[in-house]
Design a protein around this motif. Structure first.
Motif, PDB file in Angstrom:
ATOM      1  N   UNK A   9       1.065  -1.394  -0.129  1.00 44.76           N
ATOM      2  CA  UNK A   9       0.067   0.685   0.002  1.00 44.76           C
ATOM      3  C   UNK A   9       1.005   0.848   0.218  1.00 44.76           C
ATOM      4  N   UNK A  52       0.529  -3.759  11.111  1.00 41.68           N
ATOM      5  CA  UNK A  52       1.605  -2.935  10.120  1.00 41.68           C
ATOM      6  C   UNK A  52       0.683  -2.638   9.288  1.00 41.68           C
ATOM      7  N   UNK A  53      -0.523  -2.716   8.993  1.00 41.83           N
ATOM      8  CA  UNK A  53      -1.343  -2.221   8.324  1.00 41.83           C
ATOM      9  C   UNK A  53      -1.999  -1.437   8.135  1.00 41.83           C
ATOM     10  N   UNK A 161      -2.405   5.419  10.498  1.00 42.38           N
ATOM     11  CA  UNK A 161      -0.711   5.661  10.453  1.00 42.38           C
ATOM     12  C   UNK A 161       0.149   6.156   8.980  1.00 42.38           C
ATOM     13  N   UNK A 162      -1.082   6.409   8.204  1.00 48.40           N
ATOM     14  CA  UNK A 162      -0.153   6.677   6.741  1.00 48.40           C
ATOM     15  C   UNK A 162      -1.381   7.278   6.297  1.00 48.40           C
ATOM     16  N   UNK A 184     -10.841   8.131   9.546  1.00 53.68           N
ATOM     17  CA  UNK A 184      -8.964   9.097   9.750  1.00 53.68           C
ATOM     18  C   UNK A 184      -9.380   9.146  11.598  1.00 53.68           C
ATOM     19  N   UNK A 185      -8.123   8.391  12.497  1.00 54.05           N
ATOM     20  CA  UNK A 185      -8.352   8.540  14.014  1.00 54.05           C
ATOM     21  C   UNK A 185      -7.905  10.440  14.466  1.00 54.05           C
ATOM     22  N   UNK A 186      -9.350  10.601  15.381  1.00 50.37           N
ATOM     23  CA  UNK A 186      -9.683  11.988  15.629  1.00 50.37           C
ATOM     24  C   UNK A 186      -8.900  12.733  15.688  1.00 50.37           C
ATOM     25  N   UNK A 187      -7.459  12.490  16.235  1.00 57.14           N
ATOM     26  CA  UNK A 187      -6.951  13.561  16.670  1.00 57.14           C
ATOM     27  C   UNK A 187      -6.177  14.305  14.983  1.00 57.14           C
ATOM     28  N   UNK A 188      -5.991  12.809  13.964  1.00 60.16           N
ATOM     29  CA  UNK A 188      -6.030  13.353  12.774  1.00 60.16           C
ATOM     30  C   UNK A 188      -6.977  14.346  12.288  1.00 60.16           C
ATOM     31  N   UNK A 189      -8.295  13.542  12.856  1.00 66.00           N
ATOM     32  CA  UNK A 189      -8.957  14.548  11.796  1.00 66.00           C
ATOM     33  C   UNK A 189      -9.359  16.360  12.110  1.00 66.00           C
TER      34      UNK A 189
END
Length: 327
Positions: A9, A52-53, A161-162, A184-189
């Protein structure tokens, strides 16, 4: 159909509930994957979720249906999904009548996905393709379904993670990527949708703003996933407003992103301190930007103005040097 190319990916809407919200009417639309289906398919395929993914599979049909609704996907839509996993969101997208291609990095999952479509939604098989590839390596050259000028949308439960690199890479390489709705993760959003002056406003916020407008449109609890993640999730919606694709625009984008990286690389420093070795003399004056400000206070428009001034002054210096050499 499986295409094997590589082994690698506005305003808040209602929050997405953390339990199944499928109504009788929704259930009649088609059979989506529940917890028992997910575990059976994973067992048959010999698949275990891997860190990992970044794999966490959605086990609630109500959640994936709501994602598709919030993405405004329908029969006229052309959709790209990244990280389809066992097919929960994939089936919900196909249920809408859309055409789609899924990009999956994990070979066993990519190989299994067409079988899942054949079992649960065989009538949609001709509207579906899967590519076994790392999403960070896709381009119009190796993803021909999206190589023309036809607008398409990204709908995905992105590997946490990506997530940000995937979003920015796709926007850079596909000028016809018109919108997205991603989980996505809330913090990333929060960072993706942040505005100037906030504590979480940073490199992802400004770079995404180069391409268009983003907003958070809902939160998702942990119990709709298998395995349940250790973080909360959120949905981010995005609409593209910039469609530059020529060499001049690309040069400006690269310079703008270079200055963003430099400014946020030394977040507590003033622009003068952070960029003094990065931009030519006179850049702040030419751009009309106060050099005592910090990067987290600048809009994307102001970073672009700095980049335009930097490029223009650098070109002037180069022209003067050439003229002096010829004299």
């Amino acid at each position: 159909m499986l295409r094997t190319e590589s082994n690698h990916a506005k305003g808040d809407m209602n929050d997405v509930t953390t339990e199944s919200t499928a109504t009788a009417e929704e259930s009649a639309s088609g059979h989506l994957l529940g917890a028992a289906d997910i575990r059976r398919i994973a067992a048959e395929a010999g698949v275990s979720p891997t860190k990992k993914f970044g794999q966490n599979f959605v086990i609630d049909p109500g959640t994936v249906r709501r994602i598709v609704r919030e993405a405004h996907v329908g029969p006229e839509s052309h959709v790209l999904e990244v990280g389809p996993g066992l097919g929960s969101l994939t089936l919900a997208i196909l249920e809408s009548g859309a055409r789609m291609t899924a990009v999956e990095i994990d070979p066993p999952l990519a190989e299994r996905l067409p079988d899942t479509i054949a079992e649960f939604m065989p009538e949609a098989a001709d509207r579906f393709a899967v590519v076994n590839r790392d999403a960070l390596t896709v381009s119009p050259a190796n993803l021909p379904d999206f190589a023309d000028d036809e607008p398409f949308t990204l709908v995905a439960n992105l590997p946490y993670n990506v997530a940000t690199p995937i979003i920015l890479t796709l926007l850079e390489r596909f000028t016809n990527l018109e919108s997205f709705l991603v989980m996505v993760q809330k913090e990333v959003a929060d960072r993706l949708a942040a505005t100037p002056g906030s504590k979480i406003y940073g490199t992802p916020s400004v770079k995404l703003a180069w391409y268009g407008e983003a907003s958070r449109v809902g939160t998702i609890g942990r119990n709709v996933f298998w395995p349940a993640p250790n973080v909360d999730s959120a949905l981010v919606a995005f609409t593209r407003t910039r469609h530059d694709g020529d060499a001049r625009a690309e040069t400006l984008r690269r310079e703008t992103f270079r200055l963003i990286d430099a400014a946020f690389g030394q977040r507590r420093k003033t622009l003068h301190a952070a960029l003094k070795k990065t931009v030519p003399a006179g850049t702040f004056e030419t751009a009309g930007i106060d050099p005592t400000r910090r990067g987290e206070t600048l809009t994307i428009g102001e970073f672009t103005a700095l980049a335009e001034a930097s490029l223009r002054l650098a070109a002037d210096v180069h022209a003067a040097d050439v003229a002096e050499e010829r004299a």
